[in-house]
Design a protein around this motif. Structure first.
Motif, PDB file in Angstrom:
ATOM      1  N   ARG A   1     -81.153  -4.551 -49.879  1.00 28.96           N
ATOM      2  CA  ARG A   1     -82.369  -4.802 -50.654  1.00 28.96           C
ATOM      3  C   ARG A   1     -83.578  -4.096 -50.018  1.00 28.96           C
ATOM      4  NH1 ARG A   1     -83.813  -9.968 -50.660  1.00 28.96           N
ATOM      5  NH2 ARG A   1     -82.103 -10.929 -49.495  1.00 28.96           N
ATOM      6  N   TRP A   2     -83.538  -3.938 -48.703  1.00 30.28           N
ATOM      7  CA  TRP A   2     -84.602  -3.160 -48.052  1.00 30.28           C
ATOM      8  C   TRP A   2     -84.538  -1.697 -48.489  1.00 30.28           C
ATOM      9  CZ3 TRP A   2     -83.843   0.974 -44.660  1.00 30.28           C
ATOM     10  CH2 TRP A   2     -85.019   1.505 -44.096  1.00 30.28           C
TER      11      TRP A   2
ATOM     12  N   GLN B   1     -83.454  -0.615 -51.327  1.00 28.38           N
ATOM     13  CA  GLN B   1     -83.976  -0.585 -52.701  1.00 28.38           C
ATOM     14  C   GLN B   1     -85.512  -0.670 -52.709  1.00 28.38           C
ATOM     15  OE1 GLN B   1     -80.456  -2.258 -55.547  1.00 28.38           O
ATOM     16  NE2 GLN B   1     -81.809  -3.774 -54.663  1.00 28.38           N
ATOM     17  N   HIS B   2     -86.044  -1.484 -51.805  1.00 24.65           N
ATOM     18  CA  HIS B   2     -87.508  -1.528 -51.684  1.00 24.65           C
ATOM     19  C   HIS B   2     -88.057  -0.142 -51.345  1.00 24.65           C
ATOM     20  CE1 HIS B   2     -91.519  -2.648 -50.234  1.00 24.65           C
ATOM     21  NE2 HIS B   2     -91.250  -1.909 -49.168  1.00 24.65           N
ATOM     22  N   ARG B   3     -87.423   0.542 -50.401  1.00 26.24           N
ATOM     23  CA  ARG B   3     -87.884   1.884 -50.027  1.00 26.24           C
ATOM     24  C   ARG B   3     -87.772   2.842 -51.208  1.00 26.24           C
ATOM     25  NH1 ARG B   3     -90.415   4.129 -48.142  1.00 26.24           N
ATOM     26  NH2 ARG B   3     -89.540   5.697 -46.755  1.00 26.24           N
ATOM     27  N   LEU B   4     -86.729   2.678 -52.006  1.00 22.57           N
ATOM     28  CA  LEU B   4     -86.567   3.544 -53.180  1.00 22.57           C
ATOM     29  C   LEU B   4     -87.672   3.289 -54.203  1.00 22.57           C
ATOM     30  CD1 LEU B   4     -82.697   3.476 -53.693  1.00 22.57           C
ATOM     31  CD2 LEU B   4     -84.103   5.433 -52.994  1.00 22.57           C
ATOM     32  N   ALA B   5     -88.061   2.029 -54.355  1.00 23.79           N
ATOM     33  CA  ALA B   5     -89.151   1.722 -55.286  1.00 23.79           C
ATOM     34  C   ALA B   5     -90.456   2.349 -54.802  1.00 23.79           C
ATOM     35  CB  ALA B   5     -89.299   0.205 -55.430  1.00 23.79           C
ATOM     36  N   GLU B   6     -90.687   2.310 -53.480  1.00 22.20           N
ATOM     37  CA  GLU B   6     -91.867   2.967 -52.927  1.00 22.20           C
ATOM     38  C   GLU B   6     -91.802   4.472 -53.161  1.00 22.20           C
ATOM     39  OE1 GLU B   6     -93.444   0.432 -49.112  1.00 22.20           O
ATOM     40  OE2 GLU B   6     -91.669   1.681 -48.787  1.00 22.20           O
TER      41      GLU B   6
ATOM     42  N   LEU C   1     -89.430  -3.763 -55.333  1.00 29.05           N
ATOM     43  CA  LEU C   1     -90.444  -3.841 -54.285  1.00 29.05           C
ATOM     44  C   LEU C   1     -90.452  -5.247 -53.688  1.00 29.05           C
ATOM     45  CD1 LEU C   1     -93.461  -1.915 -55.866  1.00 29.05           C
ATOM     46  CD2 LEU C   1     -92.274  -1.287 -53.761  1.00 29.05           C
ATOM     47  N   ASP C   2     -90.397  -5.306 -52.377  1.00 30.74           N
ATOM     48  CA  ASP C   2     -90.369  -6.597 -51.684  1.00 30.74           C
ATOM     49  C   ASP C   2     -91.098  -6.423 -50.363  1.00 30.74           C
ATOM     50  OD1 ASP C   2     -89.791  -8.987 -50.391  1.00 30.74           O
ATOM     51  OD2 ASP C   2     -87.744  -9.086 -51.177  1.00 30.74           O
TER      52      ASP C   2
END
Length: 990
Positions: A753-754, A756-761, A865-866
């Motif tokens: 999930r981290w 994926q957060h980086r991918l959203a950024e 994003l998280d």
């Protein structure tokens, strides 16, 4: 395990989920890239993208390169940036169109054909003009084919099957129509004024065709005798004989004096018509009291010069001592009439026996020279303006011809040239200086090196020369009724710059604004043959100032346009053309046909009309989303397109202007064949491949000047290899991945999930960067992510799970994230590494119709994003770096061979950091067999990193036996059904 079989002989390698891929680590780009080019052409990538419906058009309008030679590295930089703009906007959901084009008319091609004639002993002027133009057309066609292949080899996408050419018949028709709009809206006029003239190329040049280089010039100090005037500025009183007598003395002094000018163009002295002064400068009358030997001055001579320059002037004249007699007022100067230095010479036949008035001018300074400016209105812009303001244009001279030669009517100097046919100094300067010496008209001479205008193409010096030319008036109200952005071309241009256009970088706005703000009227005419003619007619016997001087007739214009559409601009030169276009409308015998051609900048400046407006793949409003060229085009294509469109459309033809710098060698030197520091695109492609060249472009801040050379390219190739390794790892780990393996994001471990957060950024960074044409920003973000976040962290941590886990939720989650990563990295990098990302894509998704360039950037859910999760994993990674550094020390000292031999004790002072670590499987993250986390105070011997306070690592060896499958050292190894393995591996083996 059998009793007689040692565990060490067991090999579990075949039971691991090792990467499987045929994707080679060695790219072999030079050999393989042409195959992808052929494939894209075969399956029609560009045309298939046009079939996608419901998209917002996005058009980058190509500034046309000139069709006369192989590409240089600047071309490559330019076209690759354009390609990245086009491809990225297509993949962000636009219908991104790119029509490549070529500038085909003009002097360089004409010059090449003339050279061919000279080599054969032929005279171009004796050749039929239509036949000559056809040879120019054929020459351009040959180079277009060559350059097209070279551009395509760079991986540049576009409508190569149907590019635009300024020499196409329809293009020539529209260029003529655009010119005739200036004819009809009242901004076209013929003027006789000094223009920058190239004696080498025998044509007038525009500001955009001029560059400045150091030039060594003659300098001369010339005294002008006073012919009349000299009344001193004193109160008059008829009853005061003393005052009247003193006034007479002062007047007599001034009448006996000579006004000294200084110039770096002695050849213009024969055309002198005035001497200018500035009323704000303090002037003095100086008497020579002693001189050196061989001085051209004598004791008792009187000279008028600026006070601040007097010492320097008199020293140059070999004057050893002098007296300042008195001040000379502006009123006194204005009352003087001088005589020309050549007045009264035997053999001059009175040619120079005219009055030379003194005039005031703000352009005169006392920074250099004498404080007086010799004024030849036929050979200087400021000089001309002074005469224009006074209505003295009837005093203009026509003394110098197109070869920079003095014309036959000029005494003493007829036939002498200022510059020869190669641009070298002719005999005119020295002849004028010698005649001045003979006439007693020189007090000093010298040489100086200064910045001087040169032709952009021939690199030869130019001269200012009075000659009839055609101009577009940029401060005259345009009679087309399009007044939204201003009534004049200049007003519309300045309004467009500030209100209608976005500039990347912003400095481009400042540069073009200042140029437009200060520029003179646009010189449209050239005295050449290869181009679009000025399609207009003048009334015989009429003056340029007469209302009926120009024939303005829409019916005539329509005939011309129709003929050009069918036959091209050659129709203008065919015998009987004047009668063809005028008969039945006006009497052809009453008019003269103009045979000058248009400045080629008008050609390229008009491309918005026949490309953006007229083509199906243009734009609805005829305005481009982007113009993108080098910084030199602020005086070139950006400039001429702006002026041209403001004269015909009423506004700029672009919404965005993007500018790149020049290319330099690794030392920051300008590339030169003589220095041997040139880098040719073809050489780079043969050695490395086009993708390396493209990557060099993406890595650099293109808004500045770019350096390139062998060492820089080696560094670029190293970055490429690191990226390629990242893609290879993903391909290998995704072998046989299917939808059945996919895990819902909500069910993934924190580490996934981290990611994926980086991918959203990154999704925001990539889209925003591409939208703003910030390719360096996009690439650096992706490169750092791929090498730091992925290769050095995520891949490093998850290799164990990917290779050794069975069908576990953790492994499925990792592979799901790898699939997500794959689709984003390949598409995000596709506009930059067009060949490599196609190779990566086809490795997973082979097929005749498959291509990464047919897909868009995937949509990335915002809820990925998280920020709290990201903050937690920042703490985890911070501590991990300390552990990794501590273990590297042990490895260097050969205490361990691999990190799995360790079970360190990690002391963490911060309670929040410690809690974050304890909520993870930190041993896996640190790639150790075990780990102990504690909040105890840091021992003295603990390893620390200066940048990470409050964290210390004490090395301890892992306890247990090495698992023969995953190589972790654990206490439970050997206690399971499968010999020599840990529980995790035993479960994976089944």
């Amino acid at each position: 395990m059998c009793a007689d079989t040692p565990e060490e002989t067991l090999d579990y390698k075949d039971t691991l989920n090792l990467p499987k891929t045929d994707f080679p680590m060695r790219a072999g780009l030079p050999k393989r890239e042409p195959d992808w080019l052929a494939r894209w052409e075969r399956i029609g990538i560009y045309d298939r993208l046009r079939e996608k419906t419901g998209r917002t058009p996005f058009v980058l309008h190509d500034g046309p390169p000139y069709a006369n030679g192989h590409l240089h590295i600047g071309h490559a930089l330019n076209k690759v940036i354009k390609d990245m703009i086009v491809r990225s906007h297509q993949m962000m959901g636009h219908d991104s169109r790119y029509v490549p084009g070529w500038d085909c008319h003009g002097l360089p091609i004409e010059w090449k054909i003339e050279e061919q004639y000279r080599a054969k002993g032929q005279n171009k002027d004796e050749v039929d003009v239509v036949a000559f133009r056809q040879e120019c057309r054929s020459f351009a066609e040959g180079w277009i084919d060559v350059q097209k292949g070279e551009f395509k080899r760079l991986g540049v996408t576009g409508n190569w099957a149907d590019p635009y050419l300024t020499m196409d018949y329809h293009a020539e028709r529209v260029i003529a129509e655009e010119f005739m709009k200036f004819l009809m809206n009242g901004t076209l006029y013929q003027g006789s004024k000094p223009v920058m003239w190239s004696p080498v190329e025998k044509t007038a040049l525009a500001e955009a065709e001029i560059e400045y280089h150091d030039h060594k010039s003659h300098t001369i100090w010339v005294p002008f005798k006073v012919r009349r005037g000299g009344n001193a500025e004193m109160p008059t009183d008829e009853t005061d004989e003393f005052v009247g007598a003193e006034q007479a003395v002062l007047a007599e002094q001034l009448h006996a004096a000579r006004v000294v000018i200084w110039t770096t163009t002695p050849w213009t002295i024969p055309s002198n018509k005035a001497v200018a002064f500035n009323p704000s400068i303090d002037y003095g009358l100086y008497r020579v009291t002693a001189t050196q030997d061989e001085s051209w001055t004598s004791e008792g001579d009187l000279y008028v010069v600026a006070d601040s320059l007097a010492e320097e002037v008199l020293a140059k004249s070999r004057v050893t001592t002098h007296d300042r007699v008195r001040s000379v007022s502006a009123q006194e100067l204005a009352g003087l009439t001088l005589e020309h230095p050549f007045a009264g010479l035997d053999g001059a036949d009175g040619f120079w026996d005219y009055d030379v008035p003194m005039i005031d001018g703000d352009h005169v300074t006392d920074e250099a020279g004498t404080g007086f400016v010799h004024t030849a209105p036929s050979h200087g812009a400021d000089d001309y303006d002074c005469f224009l303001q006074r209505g003295w244009l009837d005093r203009m001279t026509h003394n110098v011809g197109e070869d920079s030669e003095f014309l036959p009517h000029v005494p003493f100097f007829a036939g002498l040239r200022v510059l020869d046919h190669k641009g070298k100094e002719g005999k005119a300067n020295t002849a004028v200086i010698d005649k001045l010496v003979e006439a007693g008209g020189l007090i000093a001479r010298g040489r100086m090196t200064h910045s001087y205008p040169h032709s952009w193409r021939s690199k030869a010096p130019v001269i200012f020369r009075n000659t009839p030319q055609w101009f577009a008036a940029i401060d005259k109200p345009v009679g087309d009724g399009q007044d939204t952005h201003g009534t004049t071309i200049r007003q519309r241009a300045l309004t467009s710059i500030d209100n209608l256009v976005t500039w990347t970088p912003q400095t481009g706005r400042n540069r073009l604004y200042s140029m437009i703000e200060a520029r003179p009227d646009w010189v449209l005419s050239r005295q050449r043959a290869w181009g679009v003619p000025l399609t207009c007619f003048t009334k015989k016997g009429a003056l340029p100032t007469d209302p009926d001087f120009l024939l303005r007739n829409e019916e005539v214009n329509a005939r011309i346009a129709e003929a050009f559409e069918a036959e091209g601009a050659d129709a203008w030169y065919v015998e009987g053309a004047k009668e063809r276009f005028l008969s039945g409308i006006v009497n052809p015998d009453d008019y003269e046909q103009v045979f000058d051609i248009l400045d080629v900048w008008f050609d390229s400046g008009s491309t918005h009309a026949f490309v953006l407006r007229d083509r199906a793949d243009g734009t609805e409003d005829g305005i481009a989303d982007v113009y993108m060229e080098g910084t030199d085009q602020h005086r070139g294509w950006f400039h001429s397109s702006l002026l041209q469109a403001c004269g015909t459309k009423g506004r700029a033809p672009y919404r965005n202007v993007v500018t790149h710098g020049f290319t330099l060698d690794e030392k920051g030197m300008k590339m030169s064949k003589s220095l041997g520091n040139t880098i040719v695109p073809e050489q780079v492609i043969k050695q490395y491949g086009a993708d390396i060249l493209r990557l060099w472009v993406a890595q650099a801040d293109y808004t500045q000047d770019q350096r390139i050379g062998p060492e820089i390219l080696k560094g670029t190739a190293d970055s490429y290899r690191r990226l390629r390794n990242t893609m290879r790892f993903m391909l290998g780990s995704l072998a046989d991945f299917s939808e059945a393996d996919r895990v819902d994001p909500a069910e993934m471990p924190e580490l996934e999930r981290w990611v994926q957060h980086r991918l959203a950024e990154l999704d925001h960074t990539v889209r925003d960067g591409y939208a703003r044409f910030e390719f360096q920003e996009v690439f650096q973000a992706l490169f750092n992510f791929a090498t730091s976040d992925l290769s050095s962290f995520y891949f490093d941590v998850r290799k164990d799970a990917l290779y050794c886990d069975g069908d576990t939720p953790r492994r499925r989650a990792a592979r799901t994230v790898l699939d997500i990563l794959f689709h984003r990295l390949t598409t995000w990098l596709a506009p930059i590494l067009v060949f490599t990302m196609e190779e990566v894509w086809l490795e997973r998704f082979p097929g005749e119709d498959s291509s990464v360039h047919l897909v868009d950037f995937p949509e990335t859910p915002a809820d990925w994003l998280d920020e709290p999760l990201a903050a937690k994993w920042a703490k985890v990674r911070k501590v991990r770096r300390v552990v990794t550094a501590a273990l590297e020390v042990q490895r260097r000292e050969k205490a361990i061979g691999a990190s799995l031999e360790a079970a360190p004790v990690v002391h963490v002072r911060d309670a929040e950091d410690l809690a974050a670590l304890r909520s993870t499987d930190f041993a896996d993250i640190a790639i150790t067999s075990d780990i102990t986390l504690t909040g105890d105070p840091l021992p003295q011997e603990a390893f620390r990193l200066p940048e990470t306070e409050g964290v210390g690592v004490v090395f301890e060896r892992a306890e247990g036996t090495k698992c023969l499958r995953c190589w972790k050292i654990l206490p439970d190894v050997g206690r399971h059904a499968n010999p020599g393995v840990c529980k995790r591996c035993n479960d994976a083996l089944g």
